[in-house]
Design a protein around this motif. Structure first.
Motif, PDB file in Angstrom:
ATOM      1  N   GLN A   1      37.168  32.265  40.924  1.00 27.30           N
ATOM      2  CA  GLN A   1      36.560  32.620  42.203  1.00 27.30           C
ATOM      3  C   GLN A   1      35.062  32.350  42.115  1.00 27.30           C
TER       4      GLN A   1
ATOM      5  N   LYS B   1      30.867  42.813  42.956  1.00 28.94           N
ATOM      6  CA  LYS B   1      31.085  43.793  41.888  1.00 28.94           C
ATOM      7  C   LYS B   1      31.704  43.141  40.654  1.00 28.94           C
ATOM      8  N   ARG B   2      32.133  41.894  40.770  1.00 32.75           N
ATOM      9  CA  ARG B   2      32.774  41.235  39.631  1.00 32.75           C
ATOM     10  C   ARG B   2      31.681  40.804  38.660  1.00 32.75           C
ATOM     11  N   VAL B   3      31.969  40.906  37.400  1.00 32.68           N
ATOM     12  CA  VAL B   3      30.946  40.732  36.374  1.00 32.68           C
ATOM     13  C   VAL B   3      31.083  39.359  35.710  1.00 32.68           C
TER      14      VAL B   3
ATOM     15  N   THR C   1      26.820  41.583  32.310  1.00 31.17           N
ATOM     16  CA  THR C   1      27.334  42.949  32.323  1.00 31.17           C
ATOM     17  C   THR C   1      27.143  43.530  33.715  1.00 31.17           C
ATOM     18  N   PHE C   2      27.661  44.735  33.909  1.00 31.81           N
ATOM     19  CA  PHE C   2      27.315  45.503  35.090  1.00 31.81           C
ATOM     20  C   PHE C   2      26.105  46.338  34.711  1.00 31.81           C
TER      21      PHE C   2
ATOM     22  N   ARG D   1      30.885  36.921  32.747  1.00 31.09           N
ATOM     23  CA  ARG D   1      30.925  37.129  31.297  1.00 31.09           C
ATOM     24  C   ARG D   1      30.504  35.851  30.586  1.00 31.09           C
TER      25      ARG D   1
END
Lengths: 133, 390
Positions: B372, B312-314, B340-341, B316
């Protein structure tokens, strides 16, 4: 919780302090409704592990929206004693109840004096009005 | 001192007051005060995918070219041929510098003046319209003035005398037909025409930047708010909403349309960007032509790719792309240009540049999201393609 009884950080976190059953001062931390509204379209959040030691001003988590990622800064130092593990799965709670069910982290305070640098509600409202322009 | 006191005032579009009066969250975009969103980026995005959305894109630069030699001049400026364009046709093209770097990506309209037939030959028509990015408008005007503009060609900057509104989504065609003209139904994709009368610029085109069917309308500034309200009112029954720059970005990213300053820049050549179709080298000359011929003859070093993530991490812009989940600097094989999401795919998506050997769809990579390492997969572009309806 009534936001008028909370203290606020410049970075839009709120803090509420009360003693736990052993008389230790524990701060509950969340983010203001102004910040939640500004973020909008939340997609993800990460909170710290219980037991982690935190310094004042340190990032203890992140809140990801469609537009950008924001850090959750702890305005106080101490040990993380509880985390709202339900919240990342129900991000909508942040909009519906930012000062209650939307709490994020509880931190056992090193030094309650750290609270002195935080704003009261009226001062924080003035900051938001300034930023809202 | 607040930065706002030190910067020049932001330019306002003819719709600025409307945006402010309707909860538009205004931001500085390329020197313009523009709405990034009204209520929710996701809701605005979905309105465009399922119904219709209205965008104020008046910040885009609009330059007209007229006079004898305009065709030859534009042909010597742009990376694609101009002389063979049909009246009414619109062509995506690039302006490149002498080393083949991208100065801007543009749309060139060859206009079909409705009153042309009645005009005497040589009368001052406006045969071409060039739409440029807001952030590059002054740069392109300077480039034209300093390097190229021959006598006889008249270039007018119509950016401030006009407004530009995009109508995008599956219901766009019916809405534009209802409000403007039923005949627009027959307009083909990437065609446009002058409408209205008098000397003022008014253009309707079947173009857009969302991956949906749609139109872009250019009208005199004074009539913009009225047209905007008419479109919103007429579109109410199908859920037409105003859309800010936030959803414009998520929509174009799903559709894999490159954005200047992210996928495109002066240090990126068109082939690396995957814009081979926008460069025509044969029998032509324009700035950067020889450099591009050289680049075209060599194997690609880097390639623009699409990336999908399961987390779920976007990712950038600027985040490193690695070949494996081991964190070491020699693992880095590329960089995110936009992320982006995705409201449509319900997962993070990105575009980025990677070394060519890692660009095949299906290649498993990792992205360094603030320390991460998250697994990602190379996927074909575009990341979203609208279902064919007719």
């Amino acid at each position: 919780m009534n936001p008028e009884q909370l203290r606020f950080a410049k970075t839009h976190e709120w803090v509420h302090v009360e003693p736990d059953s052993q008389g230790q001062q524990v701060a509950t931390l969340g983010v203001s409704s102004f910040a939640v509204e500004a973020l909008t379209d939340l997609v993800f959040m990460q909170l710290p592990e219980v037991g982690r030691q935190v310094k004042p001003g340190q990032s203890v988590g992140e809140i990801e929206s469609v537009k950008a990622v924001s850090d959750l800064y702890s305005p106080v130092g101490g040990k993380v004693v509880a985390v709202n593990t339900d919240l990342p799965n129900h991000l909508e709670t942040l909009s519906s109840d930012p000062y209650g069910a939307g709490w994020m982290v509880k931190i056992q305070l090193d030094d309650p004096k750290q609270l002195d640098s935080l704003m009261d509600y009226a001062t924080y409202q003035a900051q938001c009005a300034e930023e809202g322009h | 001192m607040p930065a706002t006191l030190m910067n020049p005032p932001l330019a306002k579009t003819p719709l600025s007051d409307w945006h402010v009066g309707h909860r538009g969250r205004m931001v500085d975009f390329a020197g313009w005060s523009m709405p990034v969103q009204y209520e929710s980026i996701v809701a605005e995005h979905e309105a465009v995918r399922h119904a219709v959305g209205l965008f104020d894109i008046s910040h885009m630069g609009r330059l007209t070219f007229a006079g004898p030699g305009a065709t030859e001049f534009l042909d010597s400026l742009l990376t694609r041929r101009v002389a063979d364009m049909q009246p009414g046709q619109i062509r995506y093209s690039l302006v490149t510098n002498d080393s083949g770097g991208i100065l801007d990506d543009v749309l060139l309209y060859r206009l079909q003046d409705p009153s042309a037939a009645e005009q005497a030959p040589g009368e001052n028509q406006v045969p071409y319209l060039l739409v440029v990015n807001a952030s590059n408008r002054q740069k392109i005007l300077d480039w034209i003035a300093a390097h190229l503009l021959p006598s006889g060609v008249v270039c007018c900057d119509e950016t401030f005398s006009t407004a530009m509104i995009a109508v995008q989504g599956p219901a766009a065609r019916k809405l534009v037909m209802d409000v403007l003209h039923p005949g627009l139904n027959a307009m083909r994709y990437y065609y446009g025409k002058s409408v209205g009368h008098g000397g003022e610029l008014s253009v309707v085109s079947r173009t857009g930047y969302t991956g949906e069917d749609g139109f872009e309308l250019i009208v005199p500034a004074a009539g913009a708010a009225d047209l905007w309200e008419k479109l919103l009112t007429a579109g109410q029954s199908v859920g037409a909403v105003p859309v800010g720059l936030g959803a414009r970005d998520t929509l174009r990213l799903e559709a894999a349309m490159p954005l200047y300053g992210h996928e495109l820049s002066e240090s990126i050549d068109p082939f690396t960007s995957g814009l081979d179709f926008a460069v025509n080298l044969e029998g032509r000359n324009f700035p950067g032509r020889d450099a591009l011929a050289q680049i075209a003859s060599r194997p690609r070093q880097r390639v623009r790719v699409g990336l999908e993530l399961a987390c779920k991490r976007v990712p950038r812009e600027g985040y490193g792309i690695r070949r494996s989940s081991k964190a070491s600097d020699d693992n880095v094989i590329g960089e995110i240009s936009s992320g982006t999401f995705s409201p449509t795919l319900k997962r993070p998506i990105a575009m980025g540049y990677v070394r060519a050997e890692f660009s095949q769809p299906g290649t498993e990579l990792t992205i360094d999201i603030r320390g991460q390492l998250e697994p990602a997969r190379v996927v074909p572009l575009p990341l979203y393609r609208r279902p064919k309806t007719n």
